[in-house]
Design an enzyme around this catalytic site. Structure first.
Site, PDB file in Angstrom:
ATOM      1  N   ASP A 102       0.558  -1.315   0.276  1.00 52.92           N
ATOM      2  CA  ASP A 102       0.092  -0.135   0.298  1.00 52.92           C
ATOM      3  C   ASP A 102       0.876   1.117  -0.250  1.00 52.92           C
ATOM      4  OD1 ASP A 102      -2.669   1.503   0.369  1.00 52.92           O
ATOM      5  OD2 ASP A 102      -2.481   1.413   2.567  1.00 52.92           O
ATOM      6  N   HIS A 129       1.870   3.678  -8.664  1.00 46.20           N
ATOM      7  CA  HIS A 129       1.234   1.968  -9.401  1.00 46.20           C
ATOM      8  C   HIS A 129       2.525   1.375  -9.707  1.00 46.20           C
ATOM      9  CE1 HIS A 129      -1.895   2.343  -7.395  1.00 46.20           C
ATOM     10  NE2 HIS A 129      -2.713   3.326  -8.716  1.00 46.20           N
ATOM     11  N   LEU A 183       9.761 -21.559  -4.496  1.00 43.38           N
ATOM     12  CA  LEU A 183       8.503 -20.351  -3.620  1.00 43.38           C
ATOM     13  C   LEU A 183       7.248 -20.164  -4.170  1.00 43.38           C
ATOM     14  CD1 LEU A 183       8.512 -18.136  -1.850  1.00 43.38           C
ATOM     15  CD2 LEU A 183       8.808 -16.545  -3.937  1.00 43.38           C
TER      16      LEU A 183
HETATM   17  C1  IPE Z   1      -2.138   0.267  -3.337  1.00 46.61           C
HETATM   18  O1  IPE Z   1      -1.599   1.670  -3.668  1.00 46.61           O
HETATM   19  C2  IPE Z   1      -2.543  -1.012  -4.287  1.00 46.61           C
HETATM   20  C3  IPE Z   1      -3.418  -0.850  -4.715  1.00 46.61           C
HETATM   21  C4  IPE Z   1      -4.738  -0.288  -3.669  1.00 46.61           C
HETATM   22  C5  IPE Z   1      -3.705  -0.938  -6.314  1.00 46.61           C
HETATM   23  P1  IPE Z   1      -2.432   3.262  -3.338  1.00 46.61           P
HETATM   24  O2  IPE Z   1      -3.195   2.544  -5.093  1.00 46.61           O
HETATM   25  O3  IPE Z   1      -3.811   2.023  -2.689  1.00 46.61           O
HETATM   26  O4  IPE Z   1      -1.991   4.094  -2.744  1.00 46.61           O
HETATM   27  P2  IPE Z   1      -2.520   4.871  -1.236  1.00 46.61           P
HETATM   28  O5  IPE Z   1      -2.720   4.053  -0.549  1.00 46.61           O
HETATM   29  O6  IPE Z   1      -3.603   5.655  -2.049  1.00 46.61           O
HETATM   30  O7  IPE Z   1      -1.097   5.923  -1.204  1.00 46.61           O
HETATM   31  C1  IPE Z   2      -5.342  -2.559   0.507  1.00 41.35           C
HETATM   32  O1  IPE Z   2      -5.508  -0.863  -0.155  1.00 41.35           O
HETATM   33  C2  IPE Z   2      -5.355  -3.275  -1.512  1.00 41.35           C
HETATM   34  C3  IPE Z   2      -4.556  -3.308  -2.011  1.00 41.35           C
HETATM   35  C4  IPE Z   2      -3.053  -3.235  -1.369  1.00 41.35           C
HETATM   36  C5  IPE Z   2      -4.190  -3.988  -3.009  1.00 41.35           C
HETATM   37  P1  IPE Z   2      -6.384   0.119  -0.241  1.00 41.35           P
HETATM   38  O2  IPE Z   2      -5.786   1.293  -0.294  1.00 41.35           O
HETATM   39  O3  IPE Z   2      -7.209  -0.581  -1.017  1.00 41.35           O
HETATM   40  O4  IPE Z   2      -6.792  -0.480   1.166  1.00 41.35           O
HETATM   41  P2  IPE Z   2      -7.888   0.874   2.280  1.00 41.35           P
HETATM   42  O5  IPE Z   2      -9.035   1.395   1.681  1.00 41.35           O
HETATM   43  O6  IPE Z   2      -6.549   1.746   2.748  1.00 41.35           O
HETATM   44  O7  IPE Z   2      -8.624   0.352   3.601  1.00 41.35           O
HETATM   45 MG    MG Z   3      -4.034   2.339  -0.428  1.00 40.71          MG
END
Ligand code: IPE
Ligand code: IPE
Ligand code: MG
Length: 256
Positions: free
Chosen positions: A14, A31, A125
């Protein structure tokens, strides 16, 4: 002090969007950068001798994001599959995708199916990518599968596990979440029951193999008790002992 070797590490990757926004870029840039970190962590997981690595890459809830962001994430999955294919084969990695990814483009689904089939007997793995994944949906799916196959019968712990999306995935020993938030966000709800939880502020695009190794090293020194009072080898052993003791305790109570 006893040491533990984590067998199964799961990661909530995340913080991509905020990482990019802080640098005045669009979220998708985060991403893109994050997808290269995935490759490095997979390599490191093999080097550290982990048996399983499960990566949360797209949740059921993430379908609700703006369509441009979703389509970038789908494209990145396809690119990842193409880029990692030869490395997966060379390192004998057992590759799987878990989740409902039925609405992905046909070409991506074919890439997944082909790589899963090719690597299904590999002994390296176990790499599982959670895509279109939700822990609640997985549990509902497991129960429904059981009901369909065994109408009228009650489900137990073992049978629930056998009906999960990847039945041999097993319990998570160590769950890492990057990006600074302290939550599970519907990831592996069943499998994390006794996992050690590590939350780091590092956003995923900045996460390094060094930090990964430090977290794994720290895990090795943690005493895992699984509800007991002293160090226990596994949750299964602990559950067995608890059941035996419970029986013994009650028979003693009844006998007076
Ligand atoms: C995690 O990074 C990737 C996905 C959830 C697909 P985020 O896109 O949630 O990044 P933040 O948390 O908004 O910074
Ligand atoms: C969790 O991250 C999902 C992934 C990393 C793929 P999100 O960014 O979607 O989660 P929330 O919204 O912060 O809970
Ligand atoms: Mg996120």
């Amino acid at each position: 002090m006893s040491t533990n070797q984590p067998e199964h590490v799961a990661v909530i990757m995340d913080g991509n969007g905020r990482w990019a926004q802080k640098r005045a870029h669009r979220r998708v840039w985060g991403h893109i950068r994050g997808s290269f970190v995935v490759s490095k962590i997979i390599r490191k997981a093999s080097d550290l001798g982990l048996k399983s690595l499960t990566l949360y890459s797209f949740s059921t809830e993430n379908w609700g994001r703006p369509s441009g962001e979703v389509s970038t994430l789908l494209k990145l999955l396809k690119k990842f599959l193409i880029r990692e294919r030869s490395r997966v084969i060379t390192h004998q990695i057992r590759f799987k995708v878990m989740g409902d990814y039925s609405s992905l483009p046909a070409e991506t689904k074919e890439l997944i199916a082909e790589l899963e089939e090719l690597t299904k007997d590999y002994k390296g793995l176990k790499l599982t990518i959670a895509f279109g994944y939700g822990g609640r949906a997985e549990l509902v799916g497991a129960v429904n599968k059981w009901i369909e196959d065994n109408p009228g019968k009650k489900i137990d712990l073992n049978n629930l596990e056998k009906n999960l999306m990847v039945p041999d995935l097993g319990d998570v020993d160590l769950l890492i979440r990057t990006g600074g938030d302290h939550r599970i966000s519907n990831f592996l709800l069943w499998q994390v029951a006794y996992a050690e939880l590590v939350f780091t502020n590092t956003p995923w695009p900045d996460f390094t193999t060094k930090e990964f190794e430090q977290i794994v090293d720290k895990f090795r020194t943690v005493e895992r008790r699984f509800g007991m009072v002293d160090h226990q080898k596994s949750l299964k052993e602990s559950m067995k002992k608890a059941a035996t003791n419970k029986k013994r305790f009650f028979s003693r109570e009844i006998q007076g």
